[in-house]
Design a protein around this motif. Structure first.
Motif, PDB file in Angstrom:
ATOM      1  N   UNK A  31       3.785   7.266   1.766  1.00  0.00           N
ATOM      2  CA  UNK A  31       4.118   6.337   2.846  1.00  0.00           C
ATOM      3  C   UNK A  31       3.806   4.937   2.337  1.00  0.00           C
ATOM      4  N   UNK A  56       0.838  -1.206   0.000  1.00  0.00           N
ATOM      5  CA  UNK A  56       0.000   0.000   0.000  1.00  0.00           C
ATOM      6  C   UNK A  56       0.866   1.246   0.000  1.00  0.00           C
ATOM      7  N   UNK A  63      -0.623  -5.639   8.728  1.00  0.00           N
ATOM      8  CA  UNK A  63       0.470  -4.800   8.229  1.00  0.00           C
ATOM      9  C   UNK A  63       1.763  -5.319   8.867  1.00  0.00           C
ATOM     10  N   UNK A  83       3.468   0.805   2.955  1.00  0.00           N
ATOM     11  CA  UNK A  83       3.341  -0.266   3.934  1.00  0.00           C
ATOM     12  C   UNK A  83       3.015  -1.544   3.178  1.00  0.00           C
ATOM     13  N   UNK A  93       5.223  -0.677  10.397  1.00  0.00           N
ATOM     14  CA  UNK A  93       4.806  -1.013  11.767  1.00  0.00           C
ATOM     15  C   UNK A  93       4.064  -2.340  11.678  1.00  0.00           C
ATOM     16  N   UNK A 126      -5.429  -5.506  11.575  1.00  0.00           N
ATOM     17  CA  UNK A 126      -6.746  -4.875  11.574  1.00  0.00           C
ATOM     18  C   UNK A 126      -7.790  -5.895  11.169  1.00  0.00           C
ATOM     19  N   UNK A 152       0.006   5.434  18.105  1.00  0.00           N
ATOM     20  CA  UNK A 152      -0.282   4.242  17.322  1.00  0.00           C
ATOM     21  C   UNK A 152      -1.530   4.435  16.467  1.00  0.00           C
ATOM     22  N   UNK A 153      -2.502   5.086  17.058  1.00  0.00           N
ATOM     23  CA  UNK A 153      -3.725   5.399  16.326  1.00  0.00           C
ATOM     24  C   UNK A 153      -3.412   6.248  15.102  1.00  0.00           C
ATOM     25  N   UNK A 177      -0.588   6.379  13.493  1.00  0.00           N
ATOM     26  CA  UNK A 177       0.111   5.561  12.505  1.00  0.00           C
ATOM     27  C   UNK A 177      -0.855   4.659  11.742  1.00  0.00           C
ATOM     28  N   UNK A 178      -1.821   4.108  12.465  1.00  0.00           N
ATOM     29  CA  UNK A 178      -2.804   3.239  11.807  1.00  0.00           C
ATOM     30  C   UNK A 178      -3.595   4.004  10.756  1.00  0.00           C
ATOM     31  N   UNK A 179      -3.879   5.262  11.063  1.00  0.00           N
ATOM     32  CA  UNK A 179      -4.587   6.093  10.083  1.00  0.00           C
ATOM     33  C   UNK A 179      -3.767   6.248   8.809  1.00  0.00           C
ATOM     34  N   UNK A 180      -2.436   6.276   8.984  1.00  0.00           N
ATOM     35  CA  UNK A 180      -1.561   6.476   7.829  1.00  0.00           C
ATOM     36  C   UNK A 180      -1.286   5.182   7.071  1.00  0.00           C
ATOM     37  N   UNK A 181      -1.154   4.083   7.798  1.00  0.00           N
ATOM     38  CA  UNK A 181      -0.739   2.842   7.141  1.00  0.00           C
ATOM     39  C   UNK A 181      -1.883   1.855   6.910  1.00  0.00           C
ATOM     40  N   UNK A 182      -2.998   2.095   7.533  1.00  0.00           N
ATOM     41  CA  UNK A 182      -4.136   1.194   7.332  1.00  0.00           C
ATOM     42  C   UNK A 182      -4.828   1.467   6.007  1.00  0.00           C
ATOM     43  N   UNK A 188      -0.639   4.973  22.791  1.00  0.00           N
ATOM     44  CA  UNK A 188      -1.912   4.584  22.165  1.00  0.00           C
ATOM     45  C   UNK A 188      -2.323   5.609  21.118  1.00  0.00           C
ATOM     46  N   UNK A 225       0.452   5.388   0.478  1.00  0.00           N
ATOM     47  CA  UNK A 225      -0.458   6.503   0.757  1.00  0.00           C
ATOM     48  C   UNK A 225       0.261   7.797   0.421  1.00  0.00           C
ATOM     49  N   UNK A 255      -8.541   5.180   6.114  1.00  0.00           N
ATOM     50  CA  UNK A 255      -8.275   6.265   7.049  1.00  0.00           C
ATOM     51  C   UNK A 255      -9.629   6.800   7.474  1.00  0.00           C
ATOM     52  N   UNK A 294       7.526   8.027   9.868  1.00  0.00           N
ATOM     53  CA  UNK A 294       7.036   8.213   8.505  1.00  0.00           C
ATOM     54  C   UNK A 294       8.034   9.027   7.665  1.00  0.00           C
TER      55      UNK A 294
END
Lengths: 183, 773
Positions: free
Chosen positions: A53, A42, A71, A55, A75, A79, B139-140, B142-147, B136, A44, B150, B542
């Motif tokens: 970015x 992925x 992921x 991943x 990191x 999910x 991490x949240x 980062x998850x927004x960026x890598x998940x 926490x 972004x 978003x 990042x």
């Protein structure tokens, strides 16, 4: 694997003369197994800082129930997407729960991605408008949100492949862009 | 006593002049009616703050209409919402219809708090910051960026930790609403359900407005697909239901009683004129009493009007006695015969009502004044106008009086009938035992006039929307709005604990969307620490260059003194749904409310009362309980007053009747006790309205005894008192059939009480009829 299945399904489609794509055509691709797994990369793109970015990781799904999206780089995170939202499975704890009541736009996006990845076209039909083309092995589909509220979050989703689904590009309304390549 | 009609003419004209003058004077000032239950509270007990809070909240309720449209098919439902909204918006009675939000407005709504993202933060984020759980939050981010998903437009420079996203997600609306393609959809509903809100132009009570609006809605309802529904909430639907019920009952119960009275008068007198004559003193009494009450109190409470009108019904006695006697005597000879009885009847009634003036309850004082003025006016009307008005009537004994007299002759007499004495004593003991074990019933449902299905619909709408209760709340008062907000914030951990303990579902507080300035400064400091400790490592993960870090820190620094003040907040669209939380924004005392969702049980109420007692400035208000307490207070007061009234009557009449006093007083007294005992069995307890009806029973019962005793128990006197009981029975007793609780309770008491009085009155007479006491 998903590539092979999509290919098999696409070969069975009877393409119309203009080469345009329809939900019923897509619906026929849904002859997919109950469970499936694969890997992804992925990217972004963040407009504000003009940087991308990257991943990567693996995924698997159980149709109609959930997608596990793990992921691995940079990191580690796991999910779980369900029709109701996305939760972080680290240590079995839920960090984030997207529910429709709290954030309808993000929830709509989650639903669309979930439908996309588990090929639930019926669910998609009520959320997006479909356009695109099929040209031999190459196909391209564009999904645009019907819901104005969802439209505030993303402008369109592009799906493309050469006989098989290779790429999902999500264009966010703010100018950011998420590209997911499935393998 | 001798008099001639011409002498009375001057007085009669004078009285006419007084009546006209008083009514004109009152009409000139304008009649104002009061229906607020709180207006009946003793003045010293009315807490002005509670009153204002109640007024503000009920105004919110009465000015609008909430409509939920549900259906099986989403597209059909959306179409129905659109059709409904455009139909309603075209009505002149409708000020605005809110049903969709344009995307431009949504954009504004989404962004209006963005500038305050460092000082107005989401409660969960604040908890994490307070607990130093920065990991926490990082991490949240980062998850927004890598998940893959978003959670919305994240801005890596403006808001790298997604604080504003969290606020949008959880800190936004207090209602179960989401925007679905610009329409307001109810979240978590079983069927697709959409909200349309209507705000009305002015008062919701004019019937024409109600009709127009509800007809439109009914038309839409008829067009709905199967399986769809429209649910409504708002004062308007209750007002409309009340008006409709009143209309139905007037045309059934009202017409029934009028017909019954007309037929009876026709049978007895053979003509229509006596009916009009009978109604004249009642009409004069009600008008005069309304005028006087309105002049003295400024406005008339609707309950006063309802019961006062009933009490003035006693005045029909005076007219009937005159009319019956007139059939046996010349116009000039009537009054000397019945004057003593009339005067005594008036005197005993007025004395009894006069005691009410001394009570601390404004409602009772009003009723007393109304009754005294009304009775006095009716009485004067009979005395002064009837000799003139009946001047040309012929003497013509009433046949019916003989028949009724013979019927009465067959009644057993208590004097020589051991069996009757015994059975009455036994009945009395049973009744007293039943009363001894009874308890009062002071339920707020006594006052509810709406049909249960409407109340259910109302509750369903509020439950679907997650609306907080408007009758139970915590009142916060402090020196300024800022202090109120601080107090709210200090109390909220305790409330959260009660919610966690499952005592109630949740609560809504102004400080949830408008934190105190003190809290905002604290929040800003917490966010600053987060940036200091974790922004650098986030950006390293990042791989953003250092100048980006400086940019982000600069954004934070620039907002250092930016706070969401109440003035700024008032300008925001988000404040619109929370206006009702501010009762007083300025002045010597600022007041806000914290409202609760779901029903509060006794345990929850006790906990909230305890909480309110633990800090100055907090008051737990339970309007449901307040009304019940009020009903109880009035019930107890009226009960006491009834006893005092009997004592006064005993004293007054004792002077005249001495050893025969019991013959006058026993029928209404026994009838009242029996009626109460029967009501205990029928209606699960005695309430205020039962007792109020007993006043009428007392009045008519006493008159019966007085007139029978005063006039030698002539058959035509028995006819007069029987007719009086019968007409009152029809006029008020038929109300027992009413679906409105207040009227039903009043009616059933009158029906049982008057029947018993009429049966008992002949039994206590002397054995040899015709002999003077």
């Amino acid at each position: 694997m998903i590539r092979r299945l999509l290919l098999a399904a696409l070969l069975m489609l009877s393409f119309n003369a203009s080469g345009e794509i329809s939900f019923s055509q897509l619906a026929q691709i849904t002859g997919m197994p109950q469970k499936h797994a694969g890997s992804f990369v992925q990217q972004k793109y963040l407009q504000a800082v003009d940087a991308s970015l990257e991943s990567s990781g693996v995924f698997d799904y159980e149709r109609g129930k959930s997608i596990r999206w793990e992921i691995l780089e940079p990191i580690r995170s796991e999910l779980l997407m369900t029709p109701d939202g996305v939760s972080d499975q680290r240590n079995g704890e839920q960090l984030l729960q997207l529910d429709a009541g709290a954030n309808p736009a993000a929830a709509a996006l989650g639903e669309i991605l979930f439908a996309l990845l588990t090929a639930d076209w019926e669910m998609l039909e009520s959320h997006v408008e479909l356009s695109g083309s099929v040209d031999g092995e190459n196909w391209h589909a564009v999904l645009e949100p019907l819901d104005q509220t969802a439209g505030l979050v993303f402008k369109r989703v592009e799906l493309s492949g050469s006989g098989l689904l290779e790429k999902i590009v999500l264009h966010e309304s703010g100018g950011d862009r998420t590209t997911i390549v499935l393998e | 006593m001798t008099y001639r009609i011409p002498e009375l003419t001057t007085l009669a004209a004078g009285w006419l002049l007084v009546v006209v003058a008083v009514i004109l004077l009152a009409a000139n000032r304008g009649l104002a009616f009061d229906s607020s239950i709180l207006a009946l509270l003793p003045e010293t007990e009315q807490q002005p703050l509670v009153q204002r809070a109640g007024d503000k909240i009920s105004a919110e309720f009465s000015a609008g209409l909430l409509i939920l449209v549900s259906g099986e098919d989403d597209a059909d439902t959306r179409a129905a919402v659109t059709a409904m909204a455009s139909e309603l918006a075209a009505l002149s009675a409708v000020e605005t219809v809110t049903w969709r939000i344009e995307s431009s407005a949504i954009e504004d709504l989404r962004n209006e708090l963005f500038a305050y993202r460092f000082s107005v933060i989401e409660a969960g984020v604040r908890q994490l910051l307070l607990a130093d759980q920065h990991q926490t939050i990082s991490r949240q981010a980062l998850l927004n960026l890598f998940g893959p998903v978003s959670a919305g437009a994240n801005s890596i420079i403006d808001d790298p930790f997604g604080l504003y996203l969290a606020l949008q997600k959880n800190g936004g609306g207090n209602l179960n609403l989401e925007l679905a393609d610009s329409l307001l959809r109810v979240s978590n509903a079983e069927q697709p359900t959409y909200l349309v809100t209507v705000s009305l132009n002015g008062d919701p009570f004019p019937p024409s407005l109600q009709q127009m609006l509800l007809t439109k809605i009914d038309q839409q309802r008829a067009r709905l697909a199967k399986g769809s529904s429209i649910r409504l909430s708002g004062m308007l639907i209750h007002a409309a239901a009340g008006a409709k019920q009143a209309q139905t009952e007037i045309s059934t119960i009202g017409l029934g009683s009028l017909l019954g009275i007309a037929i009876a008068v026709w049978l007895v007198f053979g003509r229509a004129r006596p009916l009009l004559l009978m109604l004249l003193p009642v009409a004069v009494g009600v008008l005069f009493a309304s005028a006087i009450t309105s002049l003295v109190f400024g406005r008339i409470h609707l309950i006063t009007l309802a019961f006062g009108a009933g009490l003035v019904g006693v005045s029909i006695d005076y007219a009937l006695h005159f009319l019956c006697e007139r059939r046996y005597s010349d116009a000039a000879a009537v009054l000397p015969k019945i004057f003593a009885g009339l005067l005594l009847g008036l005197f005993s009634s007025v004395m009894a009502y006069a005691v009410m003036v001394l009570t601390p309850f404004p409602g009772l004082r009003q009723m007393a004044l109304f009754s005294i003025a009304g009775l006095f006016a009716s009485w004067l009307t009979v005395i002064l106008w009837f000799p003139r008005l009946t001047g040309r009537e012929k003497i013509r004994p009433v046949e019916f009086a003989q028949k009724l007299g013979r019927l009465r002759g067959r009644f057993p007499r208590i004097d020589n009938n051991r069996g009757l004495q015994l059975s009455l004593t036994l009945a009395l003991m049973l009744a007293l035992a039943s009363l001894w074990n009874s308890s009062g019933r002071d339920d707020i449902r006594l006052l509810q006039t709406s049909p249960p299905e409407l109340l259910q619909q109302e509750r369903a709408v509020h439950r679907a929307l997650g609306n907080a209760s408007s009758s139970q709340y915590l009142l916060i008062s402090a020196a300024s709005l800022e202090h109120c907000l601080q107090l709210e914030e200090a109390v909220r951990p305790a409330l959260d604990a009660l919610v966690a303990a499952g005592l109630f579902e949740g609560y809504q507080a102004l400080s949830g969307s408008l934190p105190s300035l003190q809290r905002q400064t604290q929040n800003y400091a917490l966010v600053t620490k987060l940036y200091q400790d974790h922004l650098e490592s986030l950006y390293q993960t990042i791989k953003l260059p250092p100048e980006r870090y400086n940019q982000a820190q600069d954004r934070l620094a620039r907002a250092a003194s930016l706070r969401l003040t109440p003035e700024n907040w008032q300008q925001l669209a988000a404040s619109k749904t929370r206006q009702g939380f501010i009762i007083e924004a300025s002045g010597p005392t600022a007041v806000t409310v914290i409202r609760f969702t779901g029903l509060l049980d006794d345990k929850a109420k006790a906990a909230l009362n305890e909480l309110a007692g633990s800090r100055p400035g907090l008051t737990f208000v339970d309007q449901v309980q307040n009304v019940s307490d009020l009903l109880k207070k009035y019930r107890v007061q009226i009960g006491k007053w009834l006893i005092i009234a009997y004592l006064i009557v005993l004293a007054v009449l004792g002077l005249r009747y001495r050893r025969n006093l019991w013959r006058v007083v026993l029928p209404p007294l026994l009838a009242s006790i029996f009626t109460l005992a029967i009501l205990v069995q029928l209606e699960q307890g005695i309430n205020l309205f039962h007792l109020m009806a007993l006043i009428l029973v007392l009045g008519i019962g006493l008159d019966m005894g007085i007139f029978l005793t005063e006039t030698n128990e002539a058959p035509h006197i028995w006819l007069a008192v029987s007719l009086s009981a019968y007409t009152s029975l029809l006029a008020f007793g038929l109300l027992a059939l009413s679906a409105t609780p207040v009227l039903h309770h009043f009616g059933i008491t009158v029906a049982i009480g008057l029947s018993l009085v009429w049966l008992l009155a002949p039994m206590v007479r002397r054995v040899e009829p015709g002999s003077r006491l």
